[in-house]
Design a protein around this motif. Sequence first.
Motif, PDB file in Angstrom:
ATOM      1  N   ILE A 282       1.015  -1.256   0.041  1.00  0.00           N
ATOM      2  CA  ILE A 282      -0.108  -0.038  -0.092  1.00  0.00           C
ATOM      3  C   ILE A 282       0.898   1.240   0.128  1.00  0.00           C
ATOM      4  CG2 ILE A 282      -1.693   1.393   1.318  1.00  0.00           C
ATOM      5  CD1 ILE A 282      -2.742  -1.420   2.384  1.00  0.00           C
ATOM      6  N   ILE A 283       0.678   2.042  -0.943  1.00  0.00           N
ATOM      7  CA  ILE A 283       1.336   3.235  -1.009  1.00  0.00           C
ATOM      8  C   ILE A 283       1.044   4.245  -0.299  1.00  0.00           C
ATOM      9  CG2 ILE A 283       2.365   5.096  -2.836  1.00  0.00           C
ATOM     10  CD1 ILE A 283       2.512   3.105  -5.046  1.00  0.00           C
ATOM     11  N   TYR A 284       1.844   5.234   0.273  1.00  0.00           N
ATOM     12  CA  TYR A 284       1.529   6.056   1.441  1.00  0.00           C
ATOM     13  C   TYR A 284       1.989   7.638   0.623  1.00  0.00           C
ATOM     14  CZ  TYR A 284       1.163   8.531   5.862  1.00  0.00           C
ATOM     15  OH  TYR A 284       1.048   9.722   6.848  1.00  0.00           O
TER      16      TYR A 284
ATOM     17  N   GLU B 180      -4.181   7.979   1.092  1.00  0.00           N
ATOM     18  CA  GLU B 180      -3.850   9.391   0.351  1.00  0.00           C
ATOM     19  C   GLU B 180      -4.207  10.514   1.731  1.00  0.00           C
ATOM     20  OE1 GLU B 180      -3.233  10.901  -2.133  1.00  0.00           O
ATOM     21  OE2 GLU B 180      -3.125   9.363  -3.697  1.00  0.00           O
ATOM     22  N   SER B 181      -2.937  10.989   2.091  1.00  0.00           N
ATOM     23  CA  SER B 181      -3.238  12.120   2.948  1.00  0.00           C
ATOM     24  C   SER B 181      -2.941  13.502   2.314  1.00  0.00           C
ATOM     25  CB  SER B 181      -1.987  12.136   4.101  1.00  0.00           C
ATOM     26  OG  SER B 181      -2.299  10.903   4.949  1.00  0.00           O
ATOM     27  N   ASN B 182      -4.055  13.422   1.436  1.00  0.00           N
ATOM     28  CA  ASN B 182      -4.011  14.362   0.301  1.00  0.00           C
ATOM     29  C   ASN B 182      -5.164  15.118   0.298  1.00  0.00           C
ATOM     30  OD1 ASN B 182      -4.072  15.811  -2.204  1.00  0.00           O
ATOM     31  ND2 ASN B 182      -2.884  14.020  -3.000  1.00  0.00           N
TER      32      ASN B 182
ATOM     33  N   PHE C  19      -7.392   4.513   1.095  1.00  0.00           N
ATOM     34  CA  PHE C  19      -7.596   4.931   2.463  1.00  0.00           C
ATOM     35  C   PHE C  19      -7.308   6.327   2.605  1.00  0.00           C
ATOM     36  CE2 PHE C  19      -6.367   0.414   2.459  1.00  0.00           C
ATOM     37  CZ  PHE C  19      -7.160  -0.277   3.257  1.00  0.00           C
ATOM     38  N   SER C  20      -8.282   6.803   3.438  1.00  0.00           N
ATOM     39  CA  SER C  20      -8.124   8.287   3.852  1.00  0.00           C
ATOM     40  C   SER C  20      -6.732   8.274   5.102  1.00  0.00           C
ATOM     41  CB  SER C  20      -9.184   8.892   4.122  1.00  0.00           C
ATOM     42  OG  SER C  20      -8.929  10.310   4.727  1.00  0.00           O
ATOM     43  N   GLY C  21      -6.052   9.391   4.997  1.00  0.00           N
ATOM     44  CA  GLY C  21      -5.189   9.777   5.803  1.00  0.00           C
ATOM     45  C   GLY C  21      -5.421  10.985   6.352  1.00  0.00           C
ATOM     46  N   ILE C  22      -6.415  11.517   6.023  1.00  0.00           N
ATOM     47  CA  ILE C  22      -6.837  12.769   6.618  1.00  0.00           C
ATOM     48  C   ILE C  22      -8.165  12.569   7.033  1.00  0.00           C
ATOM     49  CG2 ILE C  22      -7.778  15.304   5.729  1.00  0.00           C
ATOM     50  CD1 ILE C  22      -4.671  14.946   5.151  1.00  0.00           C
ATOM     51  N   GLU C  23      -8.272  13.029   8.401  1.00  0.00           N
ATOM     52  CA  GLU C  23      -9.337  12.722   9.379  1.00  0.00           C
ATOM     53  C   GLU C  23     -10.643  13.233   9.114  1.00  0.00           C
ATOM     54  OE1 GLU C  23      -6.131  11.130  11.441  1.00  0.00           O
ATOM     55  OE2 GLU C  23      -6.077  12.891  10.185  1.00  0.00           O
ATOM     56  N   LEU C  24     -10.557  14.604   8.441  1.00  0.00           N
ATOM     57  CA  LEU C  24     -11.737  15.107   7.941  1.00  0.00           C
ATOM     58  C   LEU C  24     -12.271  14.251   6.641  1.00  0.00           C
ATOM     59  CD1 LEU C  24     -11.741  18.925   9.120  1.00  0.00           C
ATOM     60  CD2 LEU C  24     -12.553  16.819  10.336  1.00  0.00           C
TER      61      LEU C  24
END
Length: 306
Positions: A138-140, A170-172, A192-197
Amino acid sequence: MYQQAKQKIRGSIAPIVTPFKKDGSLDLETLASLIDWNIKSGSHGISVTGTTGEPSSLTIEERVQVMEAAMKAVNGRVPFVPGTGSTNHEETLYLTKKAQELGVDAAMVIVPYYNKPSQHALYKHFKAVADSVDIPIIIYNIPGRTATNLEVKTLAKLSKDCPNIIGVKESNKDFEHVNRVLLECGRDFLLFSGIELLCYPMLAIGGAGYISATANIIPKQVAELYDAWTAGDLKRAQEIHYELMPLNDVLFKDTNPSPLKAALGMIGRAQPVLRLPMDVPTQVLQDEIRDVLKQYVDLSAQQSVQ
């Protein structure tokens, strides 16, 4: 094998902090306790040594120790996806191969930070990592921390050329970008979301789940968002999304995991210790964190750790 992983690795994947003792040494006993608490609270998977796990503050040997201790603590109860990426290509290869030796469910490999590689170089880097192992990757992508954005066309080419690259965290904050990930990589590609909102919105477009630091503090509620969504209770999922927002906001008022570790100390789960150049938040922010925590946790019933 990889199709099975795509079905298995979903939901709230908790990115566990790397706990340190007061003297700054690894606290693997607390790590195991945090993992056990998260699993019993409903987290659908466990990750370590991602951004929340302070990998840049650890030696390579310590990263292996953390992976080994976490693998033992998880004990096959949920999928285990450790972070194995580094700014150094050879280190990334080494750690990813170590993860395969341990028998992890997948390895999460971050876009290299600081050196700002081109898209062509990123393709070569990730393809070499994927070709070196036969476990799912899984790429981050976290451009706010790496100063480089893995473009959708690069990710799509990797997903087509490397069958074991099965997803991306994606923390994008560019939501148009993350929509195009599934369009170009296929709807079965794990997003996958890496941004909480964006955890809830990512589910709405077909995402597989999220990797949210907030799960370290209230794992049950964070996991419940995914459970409500999959059960078709969209109203409850939306309610949880907004219920989580104040805590999500305050935990990112300083660089992650600084506020998070302060909060873990307040709820008595881990020492609020980071290694320089990271440090705990200012007293003003700690007071704000404590005030927000009261909305979620009965602090009077907790034994804070200082």
